[in-house]
Design an enzyme around this catalytic site. Structure first.
Site, PDB file in Angstrom:
ATOM      1  N   SER A 135      39.541  42.922  41.509  1.00  0.00           N
ATOM      2  CA  SER A 135      39.479  43.296  40.098  1.00  0.00           C
ATOM      3  C   SER A 135      38.073  43.410  39.534  1.00  0.00           C
ATOM      4  CB  SER A 135      40.280  42.300  39.252  1.00  0.00           C
ATOM      5  OG  SER A 135      41.660  42.493  39.451  1.00  0.00           O
ATOM      6  N   LYS A 138      37.365  46.618  37.758  1.00  0.00           N
ATOM      7  CA  LYS A 138      37.635  46.924  36.348  1.00  0.00           C
ATOM      8  C   LYS A 138      36.363  47.039  35.510  1.00  0.00           C
ATOM      9  CE  LYS A 138      42.317  44.938  36.242  1.00  0.00           C
ATOM     10  NZ  LYS A 138      42.491  44.348  37.570  1.00  0.00           N
ATOM     11  N   SER A 192      42.276  40.535  33.203  1.00  0.00           N
ATOM     12  CA  SER A 192      42.519  41.328  34.405  1.00  0.00           C
ATOM     13  C   SER A 192      43.906  41.950  34.412  1.00  0.00           C
ATOM     14  CB  SER A 192      42.312  40.457  35.658  1.00  0.00           C
ATOM     15  OG  SER A 192      41.690  41.192  36.672  1.00  0.00           O
TER      16      SER A 192
END
Length: 442
Positions: A135, A138, A192
């Site tokens: 993640s 992101k 997240s």
């Protein structure tokens, strides 16, 4: 040999073969290890893998494990959900990168501490290892979305396309949920949220394909030579980068005040099209101020193949520092690694006096949090006591009122009975008197 014993041995042999097969692919990472240049004299951590693959890992005392509600975790923890293909080890650990000797005994397979302003490397371990980054992806998703200058108040709808059918990660954003692009960005960064990140990519001009192309183009622009993206969430293990490249991404995103703000929000009440929902930050160091960190950008990440990842832009001894940790074994280990790197960096910048000041700040921060919690408990206890007092007073008043009514009722009954008795007595007197008169008459 009994059939049951033979069956157990066969299963054990099969499992061993499967584990070995899962390790063979990631072992190709050793090829670049041999080519990696030696670290510079001023850096803290040796970047070469050990020559003996059976070198035991150094024990790492883990602090309190990071507690993240299941709905805020990057993926499910179960191996089946988090890694449907079946690997039980991260790519870095399968290649033995975590065993690289270093004076800090880091659990992470790769790490880097970089001066954000000058670019000076303060510490590193396997900083050029290409690994899945989960993640941490992101951060690039958010940067590309903001640079597209789409309306932040545009309402997005979560659809079936946003559901994770690869790892079946949890999400509290049900299909049909509506939220603004700004809200989706906020949730993707601080907790997240995978469906929020996917919706951002899906609604990008030209769709998901154009979004991924823009992410890779931005990576090349930033000099992230060993980075590739295939989706905006990081759920695919094909989203790969190095600690060095991630640091370049952090340096770029730290310049964006919205990304910095949203990634470090401790708690947030999200407006989801008429209903609200409480979210918390996936990084315990942001939520827990008693640790004394000054973090102005952060992102966590996890899939099985990437291990536990963490990157932060923080201020240490008057310097803005970027810290990257890839492939720690657990939440506790990545936090322990972050603390070791913080103390090392502070010592390199300011010496023993700076470390002593850091410890003093941590003690002061913990005392302040303890006082705040004690005051919160005191106020809560006082309110509870006041509520009990009021409740008791009301109950007593009601009881008193009931007793008064009962007494009045009994008094009334007694008065009525007394009057009734008087009338009866008077009647008897009258009768007696009348009888006497009659008797006198006779």
């Amino acid at each position: 040999m009994r059939p049951a014993t033979r069956k157990k041995l066969s299963l054990a042999t099969l499992l061993a073969a499967l584990v070995a097969a899962g390790v063979l692919g990631p072992l190709t990472y050793r090829s670049w290890q041999a080519r990696e240049a030696a670290t510079s004299p001023g850096t803290a951590v040796v970047a070469q893998a050990p020559s003996a693959p059976d070198t035991p890992a150094q024990p790492v005392p883990a602090p309190e494990a990071e507690v993240v509600p299941p709905e805020e975790s990057e993926t499910d923890a179960s191996p089946n959900a988090a890694s449907p293909a079946g690997p039980v080890l991260s790519f870095g650990r399968a290649a033995g990168l975590h065993l690289a000797p270093d004076p800090l005994k880091l659990n992470s397979s790769a790490a880097l501490v970089l001066d954000q302003d000058s670019g000076e490397v303060l510490a590193q371990k396997n900083a050029q290892a290409v690994l899945p980054i989960a993640s941490l992806t992101k951060l690039m998703t958010s940067l590309v979305v903001l640079e597209a200058k789409q309306p932040m108040d545009e309402v997005l709808t979560i659809t079936d396309d946003d559901v994770d059918n690869l790892r079946h990660s949890r999400s509290r954003l049900r299909v049909g949920t509506t939220l603004t692009r700004e809200e989706a960005l906020h949730l993707a960064l601080m907790s997240s949220e995978n469906r929020a990140a996917h919706a951002l990519g899906r609604s990008y001009p030209g769709g998901l394909e154009k979004m991924v192309a823009a992410m890779n183009a931005k990576a090349r622009q930033l000099g992230m030579a060993n980075t590739s993206f295939v989706d905006p969430t990081g759920l695919s293990n094909a989203n790969k980068s190095t600690a060095r490249d991630v640091a370049l991404l952090v340096r770029a995103t730290a310049q964006n005040p919205l990304i910095a703000q949203y990634s470090t929000t401790p708690r947030h009440v999200a407006d989801l099209g008429g209903r609200t929902m409480q979210y918390i930050n996936s990084n315990r160091l942001v939520r827990n101020t008693s640790e004394g960190w000054d973090i102005f950008l952060q992102k966590t990440g996890y899939i099985v193949e990437a291990g536990r990842c963490l990157t932060m832009a923080t201020r240490l001894s008057g310097r803005n520092v970027v810290m990257v940790l890839l492939d720690a074994e657990s939440n506790g280990n990545r936090l322990a690694d972050a603390e070791r790197l913080r103390r090392w960096t502070v010592a390199q910048i300011g010496g023993p006096a700076a470390v002593a000041a850091l410890d003093a700040e941590r003690v002061a921060a913990r005392k302040a949090v303890a006082r705040e919690r004690a005051e919160t408990r005191r106020v809560a206890a006082a309110r509870k006591a006041e509520a009990r007092k009021k409740s008791t007073a009301v109950a007593r008043k009601a009881e008193s009122s009931k007793a008064t009514k009962t007494a009045k009722k009994k008094s009334g009954q007694a008065t009525t009975a007394a009057k009734s008795g008087s009338k009866k007595e008077a009647g008897r007197v009258k009768q007696t008197f009348a009888s006497g008169k009659d008797s006198n008459r006779s």
